[in-house]
Scaffold this motif. Structure first.
Motif, PDB file in Angstrom:
ATOM      1  N   ASP A 102      58.069  40.626  52.613  1.00  0.00           N
ATOM      2  CA  ASP A 102      57.248  40.151  51.713  1.00  0.00           C
ATOM      3  C   ASP A 102      56.286  39.864  51.577  1.00  0.00           C
ATOM      4  O   ASP A 102      55.431  40.980  51.321  1.00  0.00           O
ATOM      5  N   PHE A 103      55.565  39.450  50.375  1.00  0.00           N
ATOM      6  CA  PHE A 103      54.466  39.568  49.393  1.00  0.00           C
ATOM      7  C   PHE A 103      53.536  39.110  49.920  1.00  0.00           C
ATOM      8  O   PHE A 103      53.619  38.561  50.581  1.00  0.00           O
ATOM      9  N   VAL A 104      51.882  39.646  49.808  1.00  0.00           N
ATOM     10  CA  VAL A 104      50.891  39.921  50.287  1.00  0.00           C
ATOM     11  C   VAL A 104      49.416  39.713  49.562  1.00  0.00           C
ATOM     12  O   VAL A 104      50.309  40.306  48.878  1.00  0.00           O
ATOM     13  N   PHE A 105      48.960  38.848  50.131  1.00  0.00           N
ATOM     14  CA  PHE A 105      47.786  39.392  49.298  1.00  0.00           C
ATOM     15  C   PHE A 105      46.574  40.077  50.262  1.00  0.00           C
ATOM     16  O   PHE A 105      45.915  39.417  50.833  1.00  0.00           O
ATOM     17  N   ILE A 106      45.650  40.863  49.713  1.00  0.00           N
ATOM     18  CA  ILE A 106      44.842  42.182  49.311  1.00  0.00           C
ATOM     19  C   ILE A 106      43.647  41.980  48.962  1.00  0.00           C
ATOM     20  O   ILE A 106      44.012  41.549  47.729  1.00  0.00           O
ATOM     21  N   GLY A 107      42.822  42.191  49.603  1.00  0.00           N
ATOM     22  CA  GLY A 107      41.063  41.955  49.031  1.00  0.00           C
ATOM     23  C   GLY A 107      40.000  42.436  49.719  1.00  0.00           C
ATOM     24  O   GLY A 107      40.123  42.923  50.547  1.00  0.00           O
ATOM     25  N   PRO A 108      39.163  42.456  49.390  1.00  0.00           N
ATOM     26  CA  PRO A 108      37.804  42.652  49.641  1.00  0.00           C
ATOM     27  C   PRO A 108      37.830  41.982  51.449  1.00  0.00           C
ATOM     28  O   PRO A 108      37.929  40.567  51.702  1.00  0.00           O
ATOM     29  N   SER A 109      37.029  42.659  51.945  1.00  0.00           N
ATOM     30  CA  SER A 109      37.130  41.946  53.231  1.00  0.00           C
ATOM     31  C   SER A 109      36.239  41.016  54.100  1.00  0.00           C
ATOM     32  O   SER A 109      36.438  40.315  54.645  1.00  0.00           O
ATOM     33  N   GLU A 110      35.430  41.575  52.768  1.00  0.00           N
ATOM     34  CA  GLU A 110      34.153  39.896  52.843  1.00  0.00           C
ATOM     35  C   GLU A 110      34.674  38.537  52.133  1.00  0.00           C
ATOM     36  O   GLU A 110      34.372  37.613  52.248  1.00  0.00           O
ATOM     37  N   ASP A 111      35.695  39.148  51.550  1.00  0.00           N
ATOM     38  CA  ASP A 111      36.827  37.518  51.013  1.00  0.00           C
ATOM     39  C   ASP A 111      35.652  36.739  50.284  1.00  0.00           C
ATOM     40  O   ASP A 111      36.022  35.671  50.458  1.00  0.00           O
ATOM     41  N   PRO A 112      35.693  37.087  49.085  1.00  0.00           N
ATOM     42  CA  PRO A 112      34.501  35.479  48.167  1.00  0.00           C
ATOM     43  C   PRO A 112      35.431  35.232  47.361  1.00  0.00           C
ATOM     44  O   PRO A 112      34.387  33.492  47.507  1.00  0.00           O
ATOM     45  N   ALA A 113      36.376  34.962  47.349  1.00  0.00           N
ATOM     46  CA  ALA A 113      37.200  33.693  46.872  1.00  0.00           C
ATOM     47  C   ALA A 113      37.536  33.334  48.300  1.00  0.00           C
ATOM     48  O   ALA A 113      38.318  31.777  48.054  1.00  0.00           O
ATOM     49  N   GLN A 114      37.325  33.388  49.156  1.00  0.00           N
ATOM     50  CA  GLN A 114      38.116  32.151  50.323  1.00  0.00           C
ATOM     51  C   GLN A 114      39.632  32.207  50.991  1.00  0.00           C
ATOM     52  O   GLN A 114      39.740  31.175  51.176  1.00  0.00           O
ATOM     53  N   ILE A 115      40.172  32.938  50.518  1.00  0.00           N
ATOM     54  CA  ILE A 115      41.406  33.200  50.973  1.00  0.00           C
ATOM     55  C   ILE A 115      41.929  33.056  51.669  1.00  0.00           C
ATOM     56  O   ILE A 115      43.242  32.365  51.717  1.00  0.00           O
ATOM     57  N   LYS A 116      41.436  33.406  52.347  1.00  0.00           N
ATOM     58  CA  LYS A 116      42.211  33.209  54.233  1.00  0.00           C
ATOM     59  C   LYS A 116      42.023  31.534  54.345  1.00  0.00           C
ATOM     60  O   LYS A 116      42.536  31.587  55.439  1.00  0.00           O
ATOM     61  N   GLU A 117      41.023  30.785  53.716  1.00  0.00           N
ATOM     62  CA  GLU A 117      41.272  29.661  54.446  1.00  0.00           C
ATOM     63  C   GLU A 117      42.342  29.174  53.210  1.00  0.00           C
ATOM     64  O   GLU A 117      42.677  27.381  53.558  1.00  0.00           O
ATOM     65  N   ALA A 118      42.993  29.610  52.214  1.00  0.00           N
ATOM     66  CA  ALA A 118      43.920  28.884  51.125  1.00  0.00           C
ATOM     67  C   ALA A 118      45.384  28.123  51.899  1.00  0.00           C
ATOM     68  O   ALA A 118      45.654  28.851  53.303  1.00  0.00           O
ATOM     69  N   GLN A 119      45.943  27.204  51.685  1.00  0.00           N
ATOM     70  CA  GLN A 119      47.139  26.604  52.418  1.00  0.00           C
ATOM     71  C   GLN A 119      48.625  27.182  51.921  1.00  0.00           C
ATOM     72  O   GLN A 119      49.281  26.870  52.106  1.00  0.00           O
ATOM     73  N   SER A 120      48.016  27.632  50.673  1.00  0.00           N
ATOM     74  CA  SER A 120      49.814  27.889  49.982  1.00  0.00           C
ATOM     75  C   SER A 120      49.329  29.395  48.924  1.00  0.00           C
ATOM     76  O   SER A 120      47.755  29.606  48.969  1.00  0.00           O
ATOM     77  N   ALA A 121      50.179  30.334  48.777  1.00  0.00           N
ATOM     78  CA  ALA A 121      49.767  31.159  47.711  1.00  0.00           C
ATOM     79  C   ALA A 121      49.382  30.826  46.487  1.00  0.00           C
ATOM     80  O   ALA A 121      48.253  31.792  45.587  1.00  0.00           O
TER      81      ALA A 121
END
Length: 268
Positions: A102-121
């Protein structure tokens, strides 16, 4: 030395030379190569089949073009729509699914865009665009790049909105693009295997995964000898038979890193 012994020795020598001459060319994606799975499979293929598979490591788009030109005997890529066009145009004899991850989204650990909270890609990409956080795209017409662009389109973020100030096209393979993202502390979409294998993670972390839209299927396509009579169709078929065998399944499913399986065999 008796004549019979000389003849037998000569035949054995010729047989060995013939076995050594069994080789074919296969174009594969950088993500497959970066994962390390090729290093596991190729020696076993050679041991089992006496077949040396020479890899041309490129993006999916370039791999398909190599197939169209008859520069390789088969390809192993991951962009279903492009693969089906390749076969429909007569460049490939058929498309055989082998494995997936699968594909995954990688990013800064502080996550400025808050994609950890996203409900979809697509929501994750929308959040990145909204705050214009740095994002690295492979930008190389690879399967990963094609998938990323389709997700941006589904998110309603067109090329004009992806401003160069925050959207960076690396024009490179997965490993090099991950290095760029690490240097910029930027978001990036990667296949899971390449991320797990990547050694220069820096401050990056895996932030989002699990959307069915991030499914990543790999397929094997032999180049059509009707288009290119010189291709080694017999060896391509020999390799395909091995790739869909229980032997290959055990090696693919058994390849793990950091406690995680990098690919799942699903050949039919």
């Amino acid at each position: 030395m008796k004549l019979g012994t000389i003849i037998a020795a000569t035949l054995l020598c010729c047989s060995a030379l013939t076995a050594q001459a069994e080789n074919m060319k296969m174009a594969v994606t950088t993500s497959f190569h970066n994962s390390g799975l090729a290093d596991v499979l190729l020696p076993e293929i050679e041991a089992d089949l006496g077949l040396e598979v020479q890899l041309l490591v490129v993006g999916t788009g370039q791999a398909l073009r190599l197939g169209e030109a008859g520069d390789v005997d088969a390809i192993l890529v991951h962009s279903k729509a492009s693969e089906e066009k390749f076969v429909a145009a007569g460049y490939g004899t058929h498309r055989r699914e082998i494995m997936y991850n699968d594909f995954v989204f990688i990013g800064p650990s502080e996550d400025p865009a808050q994609i950890k909270e996203a409900q979809s890609a697509t929501q994750a990409l929308g959040l990145i665009a909204e705050v214009q956080a740095p994002f690295v795209s492979r930008g190389d017409d690879s399967g990963t790049h094609k998938k990323e662009l389709s997700l941006w389109a589904a998110a309603g973020v067109d090329a004009e909105q992806r401003d160069v100030a925050w959207y960076k096209e690396a024009g490179a393979g997965m490993g090099a693009s991950l290095n760029t993202a690490s240097g910029l502390n930027a978001y990036i979409m990667s296949d899971r295997a390449s991320w797990l294998k990547f050694g220069n993670k820096g401050a990056l972390a895996l932030l989002y995964a699990g959307d069915p839209d991030l499914f990543n299927q790999y397929a094997y396509l032999p180049v059509n000898p009707a288009k290119h009579p010189h291709v080694k169709a017999d060896l391509a078929q020999k390799l395909e038979t091995w790739l869909v065998s229980p032997r290959a399944q055990a090696l693919i499913d058994g390849y793990t890193l950091e406690g995680g399986r990098l690919f799942t065999f699903n050949a039919q």
